[in-house]
Design an enzyme around this catalytic site. Structure first.
Site, mmCIF file in Angstrom:
data_model
loop_
_atom_site.group_PDB
_atom_site.id
_atom_site.type_symbol
_atom_site.label_atom_id
_atom_site.label_comp_id
_atom_site.label_asym_id
_atom_site.label_seq_id
_atom_site.Cartn_x
_atom_site.Cartn_y
_atom_site.Cartn_z
ATOM 1 N N HIS A 83 0.832 -1.212 0.000
ATOM 2 C CA HIS A 83 0.000 0.000 0.000
ATOM 3 C C HIS A 83 0.868 1.264 0.000
ATOM 4 O O HIS A 83 1.800 1.399 0.781
ATOM 5 C CB HIS A 83 -0.900 -0.011 1.232
ATOM 6 C CG HIS A 83 -1.911 1.085 1.253
ATOM 7 N ND1 HIS A 83 -2.930 1.172 0.330
ATOM 8 C CD2 HIS A 83 -2.062 2.155 2.071
ATOM 9 C CE1 HIS A 83 -3.662 2.247 0.588
ATOM 10 N NE2 HIS A 83 -3.162 2.861 1.636
ATOM 11 N N GLY A 125 1.276 -2.447 5.468
ATOM 12 C CA GLY A 125 2.276 -2.307 4.416
ATOM 13 C C GLY A 125 2.030 -3.212 3.226
ATOM 14 O O GLY A 125 2.847 -3.269 2.310
ATOM 15 N N GLU A 126 0.924 -3.931 3.226
ATOM 16 C CA GLU A 126 0.606 -4.774 2.073
ATOM 17 C C GLU A 126 -0.704 -4.275 1.443
ATOM 18 O O GLU A 126 -0.702 -3.322 0.689
ATOM 19 C CB GLU A 126 0.567 -6.253 2.496
ATOM 20 C CG GLU A 126 1.957 -6.697 2.992
ATOM 21 C CD GLU A 126 2.086 -8.185 3.282
ATOM 22 O OE1 GLU A 126 1.426 -9.014 2.626
ATOM 23 O OE2 GLU A 126 2.877 -8.528 4.195
ATOM 24 N N MET A 127 -1.842 -4.869 1.810
ATOM 25 C CA MET A 127 -3.077 -4.405 1.196
ATOM 26 C C MET A 127 -3.717 -3.263 1.999
ATOM 27 O O MET A 127 -4.623 -2.583 1.514
ATOM 28 C CB MET A 127 -4.027 -5.588 0.987
ATOM 29 C CG MET A 127 -3.436 -6.573 -0.041
ATOM 30 S SD MET A 127 -4.202 -8.219 -0.044
ATOM 31 C CE MET A 127 -5.606 -7.928 -1.133
#
Lengths: 332, 332
Positions: A83, A125-127
């Protein structure tokens, strides 16, 4: 006599295949068999969810973004992009054959694919989303409501259903029919001399003590850096992050080597750009052995025979959002 | 008599379909016909390139990232996300049926799909790469070299070949068999009363003066904000950016309304989240007419009948990079 007749009968109808079974049984690596999905509708729903970027806050990142099924089930980046272009702390492992891992993530913090699937959705920090908001999106879309209802016999949708479906799809992502599998099953011509010598070296050097079984890995946690420490700027400490035990520092899940030709770059920090480099490092650090150029090339040649048939399926068409669907917030 | 026999013969073998042809001929919107690809190998290569994120500097963004074929050929975001999460200045138009546009991009700065395809690759805020580096990546991959050689009879690969192939794939992305097409072709039951009334209103209010033809748009540039100015924070000035002529300020390519149910949010700035809002704005600004709630609902119902059969194809499997392939630079 009855037993002999029975065996001959089984042979003739192909239930057991004597030469291949006999050959494979003597090897530390076993053939990998195509998945047999139990519930095709569940797999189809899981596939849609796997490709649906609306499970992310931005509406831009799907499971397939980092586990790209066009590219060996990974993103081919040292560490992943999340993200707002967040640089992930670790290299995305392939989703191919991941159902055979003893646990999920490099540190094994998820016990199975279902537990894993929820992680990235809610990882900032991902989706970058939450399970609640992801489920709100799905609830607002009639086709998803219908599909969940048919499968789970319930009017509600919860994150457990979402991860059940994603895991069911991921369980189908098995890659049989590699040249090495053909060889294991008795086709002597499936490998050339160099590849065979590479396999012999792979076994005799001790690689198969960790990279074994049908997935050629995935079955244990091992310390990375036995004969000499692994030098990295990565802060990942492996299994220690899960157990807090000093003995688990730098213990990582042994990755599958299936399709390793496709899943570059290598190691948890993605620091090895090529198979040659990865083989060299593994030899020195894990086995205390320096492979010369010729040996290295043979092992690499063998490893490339582990590329299997990639999952084939139609790109899923996703149902549109409705006026009630919460809108993504890519820049908010 | 001979002519009559000929016509009956043609009718019987389906070369001409009298009732449908007659019906469609009287309508400002024409049925859209499935693409007839001339060169299947070129289309296949173009599909691979369309899905290959190695055409971007980061190795993360492909054509399909913003023109997502799971989601109506767009990203369903007001403005797109580019390299390093750059916020694009404009809303990604759908790639579906885009071969029918008089030109490409909202301002028509590319004359065709081939010219368009090169744009995002080299745009610092989109794929962030250069044509030279993108071609270097492809040249380093044996399967791509082989495919380009077979198609272009040349040992070299250049950006023109790359965009030729991508355009060939994009030309196949046509969406026939919508309910409205069925109605146009004579199936009176394909639309319900509300949808028919919506279509009547759509025609009689003047929407079809711009949204006409097989693509229900895409055939002209028009000023956005005729009866009252369009209020937006977007800096895009439309065709003026291409011609520099004052008269072209806020002239935008009329978008296709095919699959408009799937291509939310609407307008060049993506400011209209729903079809209802888009219809209301278009009525007031372009036609000087305020549709009441019932009229608006009818037009929206009609617009949803324009959703066609989405392109169906297998997710392409991409050939792996080699040791010679330049590595992506997502964070560099």
């Amino acid at each position: 006599m009855i037993m002999r007749t029975l065996i001959i009968s089984l042979l003739s109808i192909g239930v057991i295949a004597a030469p291949s079974a006999a050959l494979a049984a003597n090897e530390p690596i076993q053939p990998i068999e195509a998945a047999k999905p139990k519930n095709a509708d569940m797999v189809e729903l899981g596939k849609m969810l796997f490709f649906d970027p609306r499970l992310s806050k931005s509406g831009f990142i799907s499971c397939n973004s980092c586990h790209n099924l066009s590219m060996g089930g990974t993103d081919n980046l040292p560490t992943s992009i999340g993200h707002k272009w967040h640089e992930g702390p670790i290299s995305a492992p392939t989703v191919l054959n991941s159902s055979m891992n003893l646990a999920q993530f490099w540190d094994g913090r998820a016990k199975d694919l279902k537990e894993q699937a929820g992680g990235p959705i809610a990882n900032p920090g991902e989706m970058g989303f939450t399970h609640e908001l992801a489920v709100d999106v799905l609830r607002s879309i009639p086709e998803y409501r219908t599909r969940f209802k048919q499968l789970f016999r319930s009017d509600k949708i919860d994150i457990g259903m979402v991860t059940d479906a994603i895991a069911a799809f991921e369980e189908t992502l098995v890659t049989p029919d590699s040249r090495f599998d053909k060889w294991l099953k008795g086709d002597k011509k499936a490998l050339n001399q160099t590849e065979l010598e590479g396999y012999k070296l792979f076994k005799e050097s001790g690689c198969t003590s960790c990279h074994n079984g049908a997935a050629v890995g995935g079955g244990s946690f091992q310390k990375f850096g036995i004969h000499e420490p692994y030098k990295t700027t990565s802060k990942a400490e492996g299994r220690f992050a899960v157990t807090g035990k000093d003995a688990d520092r730098f213990m990582f899940k042994v990755p599958t080597l299936r399709n390793v030709e496709l899943t570059y770059p290598y190691f948890h920090d993605g620091a090895a750009a090529t198979l040659e480099e990865a083989v060299d490092t593994m030899g020195r650090l894990q086995l205390g052995r320096t492979f010369n150029k010729e040996e290295n090339a043979k092992i690499v040649a063998f490893l490339k025979t582990l590329t299997g048939k990639q999952p084939e399926f139609k790109l899923p068409i996703l149902p549109p959002s409705t006026n009630e669907t919460p809108r993504p917030k890519p820049f908010g």
